[in-house]
Design a protein around this motif. Sequence first.
Motif, short mmCIF file in Angstrom:
data_model
loop_
_atom_site.label_atom_id
_atom_site.label_comp_id
_atom_site.label_asym_id
_atom_site.label_seq_id
_atom_site.Cartn_x
_atom_site.Cartn_y
_atom_site.Cartn_z
N ILE B 89 60.29 27.02 45.77
CA ILE B 89 59.74 28.01 44.80
C ILE B 89 58.66 27.85 43.90
O ILE B 89 57.51 28.56 43.88
CB ILE B 89 60.75 28.67 44.16
N LYS B 90 58.59 26.38 43.60
CA LYS B 90 57.60 26.13 42.45
C LYS B 90 56.32 25.58 43.43
O LYS B 90 55.10 25.99 42.94
CB LYS B 90 58.07 24.75 41.92
N ASN B 91 56.37 25.18 44.59
CA ASN B 91 55.23 25.05 45.42
C ASN B 91 54.71 26.11 46.22
O ASN B 91 53.69 25.99 46.70
CB ASN B 91 55.58 23.81 46.37
N ALA B 92 55.61 27.16 46.14
CA ALA B 92 55.13 28.40 46.89
C ALA B 92 53.64 29.03 46.92
O ALA B 92 53.07 29.13 47.74
CB ALA B 92 55.95 29.34 46.96
N PRO B 93 53.27 29.22 45.45
CA PRO B 93 52.07 29.81 45.13
C PRO B 93 51.05 28.86 45.73
O PRO B 93 50.08 29.41 46.48
CB PRO B 93 52.11 29.70 43.55
N VAL B 94 50.95 27.57 45.71
CA VAL B 94 49.92 26.59 46.14
C VAL B 94 49.81 26.79 47.76
O VAL B 94 48.90 26.85 48.16
CB VAL B 94 50.46 25.11 45.75
N GLY B 95 50.95 26.65 48.03
CA GLY B 95 51.06 26.85 49.59
C GLY B 95 50.59 28.00 50.37
O GLY B 95 49.90 28.21 51.14
N LEU B 96 50.73 29.10 49.63
CA LEU B 96 50.43 30.47 49.78
C LEU B 96 49.04 30.54 49.69
O LEU B 96 48.03 31.00 50.44
CB LEU B 96 51.09 31.40 48.96
#
Lengths: 361, 213
Positions: B89-96
């Motif tokens: 969940i923490k890394n999702a924005p970066v991945g997106l």
Amino acid sequence: MSESTYQEWWNYALWLLAMVGWSLLILVVLLIVVAYLLLMDRKVWAAVQLRRGPNVVGAFGLLQSFADLLKFVFKEPIIPASANKGVFLLGPIATVTFALAAWAAIPVNEDGLGRWVMSDLNVGVLYLLALSSLAVYGIIMGGWASNSKYPFMGSLRSVAQMVSYEVSIGFVIITVILCVGSLNLTDIVNAQKTGLGTGVGLPNSLLDWYWLPLFPMFVVFFVSALAETNRPPFDLVEAESELVAGFMVEYSSTPYMLYMLGEYVACVTMCAMMTLLFLGGWLPPVDVAPLNWVPGIVWFVGKCVFVFFFFAMAKAMVPRYRYDQLMRLGWKVFLPLSLFMVVAVAAVLQFARGGFSATGL
Amino acid sequence: MALTAGFFYLFAVFSVIAGVMVIVAKNPVHAVLFLVLAFFNAAGLFILLGAEFLAMILIIVYVGAVAVLFLFVVMMLDVDFAELKAGFIKNAPVGLLVGGIVLVELILLFVARGFDLGVAHKLAAAMPAADSGVSNTEALGHILYTKYIYFFEVAGLILLVAMIGAIVLTLQHKIGVRRQSIAAQVARSPKDGVEVVKVPSGGSIIPAPDGQS
């Protein structure tokens, strides 16, 4: 839908039916051959140890493999409670699928009717190499999904072992490909019609096959094939003296049988590969009257059985390797040797084609 | 052609699903297995394009070696699934963000070049004709070892440097470790191994310590 569309679909259906029939034919013949090779393996092993081997079921034990099959199928498959169920069952299925799939590309004969192969691939050798490298997945999945120590150890060993020996198998195949100039398995066999023997004026014979000019590679391939299929003396994956049965500890019943079946089919595939690459495939040993009347497939099967006999003898006679010795053999002996042979074979071929000129292409 | 199209959609759909599952799968081993499935479907797409050599190389190199080593590493890790989910969940924005940039770039590329459904035929035209007798592998070799020979050699050198680097990082010379020397074992003769001593009757002899090896 128009008339032509129906016609097209009808053609597809016929083609699909033909392919399914072909596949069934190959699989049934292959599995029966494997059943008897398994019996032969046990008989050879028994003979070396002065035993009789299986001799109760059927005459001379000829139905032993089928009795074993029934026994495995009718037992209860046990899935450990802490196992990863999906991957646990996927492991044996993957093993047997990859092993059987290799036979789609193995040609067994070529005569007036054409090439006896289901799929005459341009890159047949690479296809076989790819499928033999995939065999590791069945083992690694089974070992991990069992969620138990010995299976895990066994699968870790197998990964390192199979990846190591694939390297030397790849180089051996490259030397053969350099001599042939094609990746097609039928072309590789046909290239062995002429060679050393015809070079000095003899008729087409077994002296033309690549086992003679590439003898070191023939030996390297044989030993690597043993290691690649986890056959003794390299069966550290399932070393019963240390790991009980390695990655197969938790398996029972049909999944266990699928592993055994996959292993034996992979062995037969390796025998077929040796036959195609080094022993002239379906070519008769000497191309004279009584011998070249025999259909090519008889020679092909005969040579496969001959190679398998040596697999069985290696199992009977050679003690199991220690793991560090296995790695030493793979990386410090076979890799440099096969690497050197690739360079040497390429140099010899280049000289034979008229020296080092710029028009090498 | 209908059959080819059917296989294309089969491979394409499965590779997309497998790609999504690589990210979504809770268990890292499952993620690697889905990655293998994605590689397989990509190889299938290569075969549909007539690039059978690339397809086989993809399977041998990526599935047969690289993914096996991935699996090897992932299996050895002691993974805390709860922590991993929090990280997702923490890394999702970066991945997106990264995925979005790649997607926008791809779309811009299609917009700039023009979207042409006949592109498959144009690609096929760059390959040797099926009846020319030149196989895909041969054509690739002719180009790779002539026009792009320096790039090919440089790529090989880079891999060699990486390999040497890995060996240097892990190589340790420990002092006092007894290793098997097979040459020394083979060269050993009865002279080195056996010492014949005359024991006086009623007495004893303690063999010299350097007699043992």
